[in-house]
Write a protein that holds these residues in place. Structure first.
Motif, PDB file in Angstrom:
ATOM      1  N   VAL A   1     -10.300   5.717  15.593  1.00  0.00           N
ATOM      2  CA  VAL A   1     -11.337   5.507  14.569  1.00  0.00           C
ATOM      3  C   VAL A   1     -11.681   6.889  14.017  1.00  0.00           C
ATOM      4  O   VAL A   1     -12.182   7.753  14.755  1.00  0.00           O
ATOM      5  CB  VAL A   1     -12.596   4.833  15.147  1.00  0.00           C
ATOM      6  N   ASN A   2     -11.392   7.098  12.743  1.00  0.00           N
ATOM      7  CA  ASN A   2     -11.543   8.412  12.137  1.00  0.00           C
ATOM      8  C   ASN A   2     -13.018   8.676  11.807  1.00  0.00           C
ATOM      9  O   ASN A   2     -13.593   8.049  10.914  1.00  0.00           O
ATOM     10  CB  ASN A   2     -10.691   8.509  10.875  1.00  0.00           C
ATOM     11  N   ALA A   3     -13.632   9.621  12.518  1.00  0.00           N
ATOM     12  CA  ALA A   3     -15.052   9.909  12.325  1.00  0.00           C
ATOM     13  C   ALA A   3     -15.330  10.469  10.932  1.00  0.00           C
ATOM     14  O   ALA A   3     -16.401  10.236  10.362  1.00  0.00           O
ATOM     15  CB  ALA A   3     -15.527  10.904  13.390  1.00  0.00           C
TER      16      ALA A   3
ATOM     17  N   ARG B   1     -19.420   9.186  14.919  1.00  0.00           N
ATOM     18  CA  ARG B   1     -18.553   9.144  16.095  1.00  0.00           C
ATOM     19  C   ARG B   1     -17.382   8.210  15.843  1.00  0.00           C
ATOM     20  O   ARG B   1     -17.528   7.169  15.194  1.00  0.00           O
ATOM     21  CB  ARG B   1     -19.330   8.638  17.317  1.00  0.00           C
ATOM     22  N   GLY B   2     -16.211   8.574  16.330  1.00  0.00           N
ATOM     23  CA  GLY B   2     -15.021   7.750  16.207  1.00  0.00           C
ATOM     24  C   GLY B   2     -14.265   7.714  17.518  1.00  0.00           C
ATOM     25  O   GLY B   2     -14.843   7.867  18.604  1.00  0.00           O
ATOM     26  N   LYS B   3     -12.965   7.558  17.424  1.00  0.00           N
ATOM     27  CA  LYS B   3     -12.097   7.520  18.606  1.00  0.00           C
ATOM     28  C   LYS B   3     -10.845   8.317  18.286  1.00  0.00           C
ATOM     29  O   LYS B   3     -10.186   8.078  17.269  1.00  0.00           O
ATOM     30  CB  LYS B   3     -11.736   6.077  18.962  1.00  0.00           C
ATOM     31  N   THR B   4     -10.533   9.275  19.149  1.00  0.00           N
ATOM     32  CA  THR B   4      -9.397  10.140  18.869  1.00  0.00           C
ATOM     33  C   THR B   4      -8.071   9.431  19.139  1.00  0.00           C
ATOM     34  O   THR B   4      -7.990   8.509  19.957  1.00  0.00           O
ATOM     35  CB  THR B   4      -9.482  11.430  19.712  1.00  0.00           C
TER      36      THR B   4
ATOM     37  N   GLU C   1     -13.831   9.544   8.170  1.00  0.00           N
ATOM     38  CA  GLU C   1     -13.890   8.394   7.261  1.00  0.00           C
ATOM     39  C   GLU C   1     -15.211   7.649   7.424  1.00  0.00           C
ATOM     40  O   GLU C   1     -15.797   7.186   6.434  1.00  0.00           O
ATOM     41  CB  GLU C   1     -12.710   7.476   7.523  1.00  0.00           C
ATOM     42  N   VAL C   2     -15.685   7.526   8.661  1.00  0.00           N
ATOM     43  CA  VAL C   2     -16.995   6.903   8.887  1.00  0.00           C
ATOM     44  C   VAL C   2     -18.070   7.702   8.157  1.00  0.00           C
ATOM     45  O   VAL C   2     -18.944   7.145   7.474  1.00  0.00           O
ATOM     46  CB  VAL C   2     -17.313   6.835  10.393  1.00  0.00           C
TER      47      VAL C   2
ATOM     48  N   SER D   1     -23.741   6.542  11.263  1.00  0.00           N
ATOM     49  CA  SER D   1     -23.925   7.834  11.922  1.00  0.00           C
ATOM     50  C   SER D   1     -25.296   7.923  12.591  1.00  0.00           C
ATOM     51  O   SER D   1     -26.247   7.235  12.206  1.00  0.00           O
ATOM     52  CB  SER D   1     -23.806   8.969  10.900  1.00  0.00           C
TER      53      SER D   1
ATOM     54  N   ASP E   1     -12.705  12.523  16.385  1.00  0.00           N
ATOM     55  CA  ASP E   1     -13.646  11.577  16.981  1.00  0.00           C
ATOM     56  C   ASP E   1     -15.102  11.937  16.701  1.00  0.00           C
ATOM     57  O   ASP E   1     -16.017  11.229  17.107  1.00  0.00           O
ATOM     58  CB  ASP E   1     -13.418  11.458  18.484  1.00  0.00           C
TER      59      ASP E   1
END
Length: 358
Positions: free
Chosen positions: A194-196, A181-184, A198-199, A268, A239
């Motif tokens: 936050v690029n999901a 999960r990230g943030k668009t 890349e996570v 994750s 995201d």
């Protein structure tokens, strides 16, 4: 033997992919009709659309059960047009697993003819066959659903190994889904999001380090990243992203501990989609008889999994064995060596007379 090869070709012409469920059912219909014409009493079960067919003695237990499957992995149309060249039969399903279906059908037909010549019926049949339609997608609606109805003393999954390698051990399976999960944000201002993906990439690198062991025989746990999904627009910070992992483990691993180790090293969310045990086969009794018939054979182990893993669940000892396909399963040049198919047929005839008392 020509009949056996031609029947294999006929079965290969059915496009029995899970993207074509009507072809799986059509192939099962063909097999059912063939078996009823022998004639024998055929049991058919359709579990959530997946057909399974079996023929067993009408009374008592089954000394030997021959297992095979009709479903295949996806392939272009050209691979459903069987080709013979250089002593090999090429095409989808040739080694995985249409030759084994044809072999089971032909052996059953021959033995029923022998029984009929002696004035005997299916009551006297001393081996059985099970043909299922979902091995390539787990076998849950095929072998696992059918085996409780078949009281077998021993089973041969004709779906692996080779004529000189009898498989008595297969790796277990764990399949995971990692969801990051990230943030668009707008792609022009990635620092606001936050690029999901890349996570997820960082998590996958961390998981790969858990599988860093390498040996010459590769009998260790492995991990394959099979599916990666993420993002819907090139100019948007995604995201959510997910990956599907295929883990194979050995008797030296604890699958639950492996899952927990993955959870510890990633950000994750981890879902367990599937967990299947190792297959531990039989190395005595009927196997000793088989190895006397094939003195060059050795006991081996396989990195893949088959429906044989369900045998232990129902208390049926067994092995995985088959013809030679030069490890071409699922490949564009999938093939079976015809001479090995003939050897397998003749050896099974002798084996069934010794163990199945045919």
């Amino acid at each position: 033997m020509r009949e056996l090869v031609e029947l294999t070709k006929t079965l290969m012409s059915f496009r029995t992919m899970h993207s074509r469920p009507e072809e799986i059912r059509r192939c099962a219909d063909f097999i059912e009709s063939y078996l009823r014409d022998i004639p024998v009493t055929v049991q058919r079960m359709d579990c959530e659309g997946i057909p399974s067919l079996w023929v067993i003695p009408t009374k008592g237990r089954v000394p030997v059960l021959l297992m095979s499957h009709i479903d295949v992995v996806d392939a272009p149309e050209s691979l459903f047009e069987p080709q013979e060249r250089d002593g090999r039969l090429y095409g989808r399903g040739s080694i995985d697993d249409k030759y084994a279906v044809a072999l089971s059908m032909t052996l059953l037909k021959e033995h029923m003819q022998e029984l009929a010549a002696q004035g005997l019926s299916q009551d006297a049949l001393s081996f059985g066959i099970l043909i299922t339609g979902d091995e390539e997608v787990g076998g849950y609606r095929g072998a696992r659903a059918a085996l409780p109805h078949i009281p077998a003393d021993f089973a041969i999954a004709l779906d692996g190994g080779s004529f000189t390698e009898i498989i008595v051990k297969e790796k277990g399976i764990v399949r995971l889904r990692l969801t990051a999960r990230g943030k668009t944000a707008h792609g022009a201002r990635p620092w606001l999001g936050v690029n999901a993906i890349e996570v997820l990439m960082e998590d996958l690198l961390a998981v790969k380090r858990l599988f860093a062991v390498e040996t010459d025989d590769h009998w260790h746990r492995t991990m394959n990243i099979g599916i990666v999904r993420g993002g819907s627009s090139v100019n948007q910070v995604p995201d959510v992203a997910e990956a599907h992992l295929d883990i194979r483990y050995t008797e030296n691993d604890d699958p639950k501990a492996l899952v927990e180790a993955v959870r510890r090293v990633v950000r994750s969310h981890v879902d367990v989609l599937e967990q299947e045990p190792l297959f531990f086969g039989e190395a005595a009794g009927p196997v000793e008889t088989l190895m006397r018939l094939v003195p060059e054979a050795r006991l081996g182990r396989a990195h893949g999994a088959s429906d044989a893993r369900f045998l232990s669940q129902f208390g049926i000892p067994g092995i995985v064995w088959g013809a030679d396909g030069e490890h071409s399963q699922h490949a564009e040049d999938e093939h079976v060596i015809i001479d090995s198919l003939v050897q397998l047929y003749e050896t099974l005839r002798r084996f069934l007379r010794l163990v199945g008392r045919v």
